[in-house]
Design a protein around this motif. Structure first.
Motif, PDB file in Angstrom:
ATOM      1  N   VAL A 100      17.983 -32.790  31.254  1.00 14.13           N
ATOM      2  CA  VAL A 100      17.899 -34.010  32.066  1.00 14.13           C
ATOM      3  C   VAL A 100      18.974 -33.910  33.153  1.00 14.13           C
ATOM      4  CG1 VAL A 100      18.164 -36.529  32.022  1.00 14.13           C
ATOM      5  CG2 VAL A 100      17.160 -35.341  30.054  1.00 14.13           C
ATOM      6  N   THR A 101      18.609 -34.245  34.405  1.00 16.07           N
ATOM      7  CA  THR A 101      19.627 -34.285  35.456  1.00 16.07           C
ATOM      8  C   THR A 101      20.251 -35.672  35.476  1.00 16.07           C
ATOM      9  OG1 THR A 101      18.544 -32.641  36.830  1.00 16.07           O
ATOM     10  CG2 THR A 101      20.019 -34.165  37.963  1.00 16.07           C
ATOM     11  N   ILE A 102      21.560 -35.722  35.308  1.00 16.52           N
ATOM     12  CA  ILE A 102      22.268 -37.000  35.437  1.00 16.52           C
ATOM     13  C   ILE A 102      23.220 -36.810  36.611  1.00 16.52           C
ATOM     14  CG2 ILE A 102      23.858 -38.621  34.329  1.00 16.52           C
ATOM     15  CD1 ILE A 102      22.680 -37.823  31.632  1.00 16.52           C
ATOM     16  N   ILE A 103      22.897 -37.457  37.722  1.00 16.60           N
ATOM     17  CA  ILE A 103      23.630 -37.166  38.948  1.00 16.60           C
ATOM     18  C   ILE A 103      25.102 -37.540  38.818  1.00 16.60           C
ATOM     19  CG2 ILE A 103      23.821 -37.791  41.413  1.00 16.60           C
ATOM     20  CD1 ILE A 103      20.747 -37.745  41.432  1.00 16.60           C
ATOM     21  N   ASP A 104      25.380 -38.694  38.217  1.00 13.40           N
ATOM     22  CA  ASP A 104      26.776 -39.081  38.033  1.00 13.40           C
ATOM     23  C   ASP A 104      26.995 -39.611  36.611  1.00 13.40           C
ATOM     24  OD1 ASP A 104      29.382 -39.782  38.275  1.00 13.40           O
ATOM     25  OD2 ASP A 104      28.988 -41.620  39.409  1.00 13.40           O
ATOM     26  N   PRO A 105      27.352 -38.721  35.683  1.00 14.94           N
ATOM     27  CA  PRO A 105      27.507 -39.152  34.282  1.00 14.94           C
ATOM     28  C   PRO A 105      28.513 -40.294  34.104  1.00 14.94           C
ATOM     29  CG  PRO A 105      27.622 -36.767  34.444  1.00 14.94           C
ATOM     30  CD  PRO A 105      27.601 -37.293  35.854  1.00 14.94           C
ATOM     31  N   GLN A 106      29.450 -40.403  34.998  1.00 25.13           N
ATOM     32  CA  GLN A 106      30.472 -41.466  34.874  1.00 25.13           C
ATOM     33  C   GLN A 106      29.879 -42.862  34.987  1.00 25.13           C
ATOM     34  OE1 GLN A 106      33.769 -41.170  34.603  1.00 25.13           O
ATOM     35  NE2 GLN A 106      34.340 -39.147  35.313  1.00 25.13           N
ATOM     36  N   THR A 107      28.777 -42.980  35.731  1.00 29.51           N
ATOM     37  CA  THR A 107      28.198 -44.315  35.939  1.00 29.51           C
ATOM     38  C   THR A 107      26.797 -44.402  35.328  1.00 29.51           C
ATOM     39  OG1 THR A 107      27.287 -43.699  38.082  1.00 29.51           O
ATOM     40  CG2 THR A 107      29.490 -44.682  38.077  1.00 29.51           C
ATOM     41  N   THR A 108      26.533 -43.571  34.345  1.00 26.77           N
ATOM     42  CA  THR A 108      25.230 -43.604  33.675  1.00 26.77           C
ATOM     43  C   THR A 108      25.484 -43.930  32.207  1.00 26.77           C
ATOM     44  OG1 THR A 108      24.419 -41.967  35.218  1.00 26.77           O
ATOM     45  CG2 THR A 108      23.136 -42.269  33.224  1.00 26.77           C
ATOM     46  N   TYR A 109      24.866 -44.985  31.731  1.00 25.01           N
ATOM     47  CA  TYR A 109      25.162 -45.502  30.393  1.00 25.01           C
ATOM     48  C   TYR A 109      23.907 -45.394  29.543  1.00 25.01           C
ATOM     49  CZ  TYR A 109      28.933 -47.406  33.177  1.00 25.01           C
ATOM     50  OH  TYR A 109      29.981 -47.530  34.031  1.00 25.01           O
ATOM     51  N   ILE A 110      23.929 -44.489  28.599  1.00 26.68           N
ATOM     52  CA  ILE A 110      22.734 -44.252  27.778  1.00 26.68           C
ATOM     53  C   ILE A 110      23.106 -44.477  26.312  1.00 26.68           C
ATOM     54  CG2 ILE A 110      20.980 -42.560  27.152  1.00 26.68           C
ATOM     55  CD1 ILE A 110      21.536 -41.134  29.813  1.00 26.68           C
ATOM     56  N   ASP A 111      22.365 -45.349  25.639  1.00 26.17           N
ATOM     57  CA  ASP A 111      22.650 -45.603  24.227  1.00 26.17           C
ATOM     58  C   ASP A 111      22.253 -44.402  23.366  1.00 26.17           C
ATOM     59  OD1 ASP A 111      23.652 -48.067  24.789  1.00 26.17           O
ATOM     60  OD2 ASP A 111      22.041 -49.213  23.835  1.00 26.17           O
ATOM     61  N   GLU A 112      22.816 -44.396  22.175  1.00 27.79           N
ATOM     62  CA  GLU A 112      22.707 -43.215  21.327  1.00 27.79           C
ATOM     63  C   GLU A 112      21.286 -42.829  20.930  1.00 27.79           C
ATOM     64  OE1 GLU A 112      25.898 -41.940  18.231  1.00 27.79           O
ATOM     65  OE2 GLU A 112      24.312 -43.018  17.209  1.00 27.79           O
ATOM     66  N   THR A 139      13.679 -34.991  33.962  1.00 27.98           N
ATOM     67  CA  THR A 139      13.836 -36.364  34.455  1.00 27.98           C
ATOM     68  C   THR A 139      15.170 -36.406  35.185  1.00 27.98           C
ATOM     69  OG1 THR A 139      12.379 -37.498  32.936  1.00 27.98           O
ATOM     70  CG2 THR A 139      14.317 -38.743  33.640  1.00 27.98           C
ATOM     71  N   ILE A 140      15.192 -37.116  36.312  1.00 24.84           N
ATOM     72  CA  ILE A 140      16.415 -37.204  37.114  1.00 24.84           C
ATOM     73  C   ILE A 140      16.909 -38.644  37.089  1.00 24.84           C
ATOM     74  CG2 ILE A 140      17.430 -36.899  39.418  1.00 24.84           C
ATOM     75  CD1 ILE A 140      15.185 -34.863  39.965  1.00 24.84           C
ATOM     76  N   ILE A 141      18.157 -38.820  36.724  1.00 26.97           N
ATOM     77  CA  ILE A 141      18.703 -40.179  36.635  1.00 26.97           C
ATOM     78  C   ILE A 141      19.800 -40.347  37.681  1.00 26.97           C
ATOM     79  CG2 ILE A 141      19.826 -41.868  35.142  1.00 26.97           C
ATOM     80  CD1 ILE A 141      18.575 -40.360  32.782  1.00 26.97           C
ATOM     81  N   TYR A 142      19.599 -41.299  38.568  1.00 26.71           N
ATOM     82  CA  TYR A 142      20.578 -41.602  39.612  1.00 26.71           C
ATOM     83  C   TYR A 142      21.678 -42.518  39.059  1.00 26.71           C
ATOM     84  CZ  TYR A 142      17.841 -39.355  43.260  1.00 26.71           C
ATOM     85  OH  TYR A 142      17.203 -38.431  44.030  1.00 26.71           O
ATOM     86  N   PRO A 143      22.767 -42.669  39.808  1.00 27.67           N
ATOM     87  CA  PRO A 143      23.908 -43.451  39.304  1.00 27.67           C
ATOM     88  C   PRO A 143      23.599 -44.919  39.009  1.00 27.67           C
ATOM     89  CG  PRO A 143      24.577 -42.100  41.150  1.00 27.67           C
ATOM     90  CD  PRO A 143      23.089 -41.991  41.071  1.00 27.67           C
ATOM     91  N   PHE A 144      24.507 -45.504  38.248  1.00 29.22           N
ATOM     92  CA  PHE A 144      24.498 -46.936  37.902  1.00 29.22           C
ATOM     93  C   PHE A 144      23.243 -47.338  37.135  1.00 29.22           C
ATOM     94  CE2 PHE A 144      27.147 -46.485  41.689  1.00 29.22           C
ATOM     95  CZ  PHE A 144      28.342 -46.915  41.152  1.00 29.22           C
ATOM     96  N   THR A 145      22.831 -46.499  36.232  1.00 29.50           N
ATOM     97  CA  THR A 145      21.665 -46.816  35.413  1.00 29.50           C
ATOM     98  C   THR A 145      22.104 -47.017  33.965  1.00 29.50           C
ATOM     99  OG1 THR A 145      20.006 -45.873  36.836  1.00 29.50           O
ATOM    100  CG2 THR A 145      19.547 -45.760  34.508  1.00 29.50           C
TER     101      THR A 145
END
Ligand code: UD1
Ligand code: MG
Length: 451
Positions: free
Chosen positions: A252-264, A272-278
């Motif tokens: 998975v591409t996470i463009i900015d892991p610092q601002t991406t919050y994914i539950d366990e 899948t590409i995930i942009y910031p603040f998600t």
């Protein structure tokens, strides 16, 4: 390795959280601290016992897995907490692992490696330790020349020389059940805090000439206790980093892991590409080749493949199949099923709506309590008036229907296949197949060929 019985201590008060909620019920990455520890324990143990005391009922209720609870009605210390499980410990032949519910970052692998070490070394007691620059507050590890542990001294009982020792007790230990049963009988509360210290098991095992080793680890984060909200936020950051890293390793591409919050428990497919603040929460499952643009909040939702989720949507408890276009600024509320190739566009709110293949709701609409067939177009500004002030009613729309801009569809209502409404129509009566209605209230429109 021998069968493992794990005892999780969760009876303490957690005063420093300054919270009405029990400390171990504070969530990290969407999951209660105690459940992080119990889930880790579950993976490696044949049986898990959880010692509860302070707000016992709340703690029991929050734990979903199959755990044996023991009540410690008065919190007289960590040793006293383990005493509550004495019967089970007596009936268990093999290793016993002690975990603290407020040390949520400990990894399954570390615990397994420790148990392996414990068994290979034929130790009676193995304690996870680490070296800290500032060991204040922790029990200090005292060793002999053979590097065996001979004592653990609590901060309050330590001499100034002992306070300088940098190796600290994490609290996590593996001990053979016979040694533990004997040690629990030997414990007393003759110390600065008048508590039954679990750390005193060292004295008992030593008096029986048992072997006590430290399993020193470098990753201090794993054994950091969460005592206040500052620790809580640090633990949150660590767990989120671990989760994001695993998704990235899985493709998975996470463009900015610092601002991406994914539950366990969230699952995400490769590419899948995930942009910031998600923020992706709960039991969400996302397929592959999706693009999730900035500022999305997705909760307990199932999403298929090849979707384009544009900026700033809230999507909750729904199903979005594949090749859909969502947003920007859509609100998908619980109970929606959005079929393949559907478009839910700008500023559209949908709720309990079953929207079939290739239908479009592109702009500024409210669609509630509805079924819409395939290839239907819902014009800009359409409102499904589903509430009469007392009850909610349903609107059923067929295939290839055309709803003119700014229509109000007053439920209960049925519009059959290829029906049409004119712009601004207020539709209060069912519309037959291939029929057009216009006006307020809407009436059938019959084209006058002579005009
Ligand atoms: C304990 C250790 C200390 C170690 C430190 C690591 C003892 C005596 N000391 O100290 O050597 O360095 O952890 O963080 O064990 N609990 C109960 N019942 C009780 C008391 C505590 O269930 O009566 C539970 C708490 O909920 C918590 C855990 O045990 O999960 C640890 O208790 P805590 O009071 O934080 O121990 P420390 O003083 O930090
Ligand atoms: Mg503590």
């Amino acid at each position: 390795m021998s069968d493992l019985l794990t005892v999780v201590l969760a009876a303490g008060k957690g005063t420093r959280m300054k919270s009405d909620t029990n400390k171990v019920l504070h969530k990290i990455a969407g999951k209660e601290m105690v459940n992080h520890v119990i889930d880790t324990a579950d993976k490696i143990s044949s049986k898990v016992i959880c010692i509860v005391g302070h707000q016992a009922e709340d703690v029991k209720e929050a734990i979903n897995s199959d755990v044996n609870f023991k009540l410690q009605s008065e919190q007289l210390g960590t040793g006293h907490a383990v005493m509550q499980a004495k019967n089970e410990i007596e009936n268990h032949s093999g290793d016993v692992l002690i975990l603290y519910a407020d040390i949520p970052l400990i990894k399954e692998k570390t615990l397994q490696d420790m148990q392996k070490f414990h068994d290979n070394q034929s130790a009676n007691l193995t304690i996870i330790t680490t070296l800290l620059k500032n060991p204040t507050g922790y029990g200090r590890i005292i060793k002999n020349e053979e590097s065996e542990i001979i004592k653990i001294v609590e901060e309050d009982d330590a001499t100034s020389k002992e306070k300088k020792i940098n190796e600290i007790n994490s609290g996590i230990m593996c001990i053979d059940s016979n040694s533990l049963v004997k040690a629990l009988d030997d414990l007393d509360n003759d110390n600065a805090q008048n508590e039954y210290y679990l750390t005193d098991v060292v004295d008992s095992v030593r008096s029986e000439k048992g072997k006590i080793l430290s399993y020193q680890i470098d990753d201090k984060e794993e054994i950091t206790g969460v005592n206040d909200r500052v620790n809580l936020s640090k633990a949150e950051k660590t767990i989120r980093e671990r989760i994001n890293k695993q998704h990235m390793i899985n493709g998975v591409t996470i463009i900015d892991p610092q601002t991406t919050y994914i539950d366990e428990n969230v699952e995400i497919g490769a590419d899948t590409i995930i942009y910031p603040f998600t923020y992706i929460e709960g039991e969400t499952k996302i397929g592959s080749h999706n693009i999730i643009k900035p500022h999305n909040h997705i909760i307990d939702t199932v999403i298929g493949d090849h979707n384009n989720i544009k900026n700033s949507n809230v999507i909750k408890e729904s199903i979005i199949k594949s090749q859909c276009n969502i947003g920007p600024f859509a609100h998908i509320r619980p109970g929606c099923i959005v079929a393949d190739g559907v478009k839910i566009g700008n500023y559209v709110e949908i709720k309990k709506a079953d929207i079939r293949e290739k239908t479009k709701v592109p702009h500024l609409s409210y669609v509630g309590d509805a079924e819409i067939g395939t290839q239907t177009n819902v014009g800009a500004g359409t409102i499904f008036a589903n509430y009469d002030g007392k009850n909610k009613h349903k609107t059923i729309i067929g295939n290839s229907v055309f709803i003119g801009s700014n229509s109000t569809l007053v439920a209960p209502l049925k519009i059959e296949n290829k029906g049409k409404t004119g712009a601004g129509a207020v539709v209060t009566k069912d519309v037959k197949e291939d029929t057009t209605v216009i006006g307020v209230p809407a009436r059938e429109y019959i084209e006058n060929k002579d005009d």
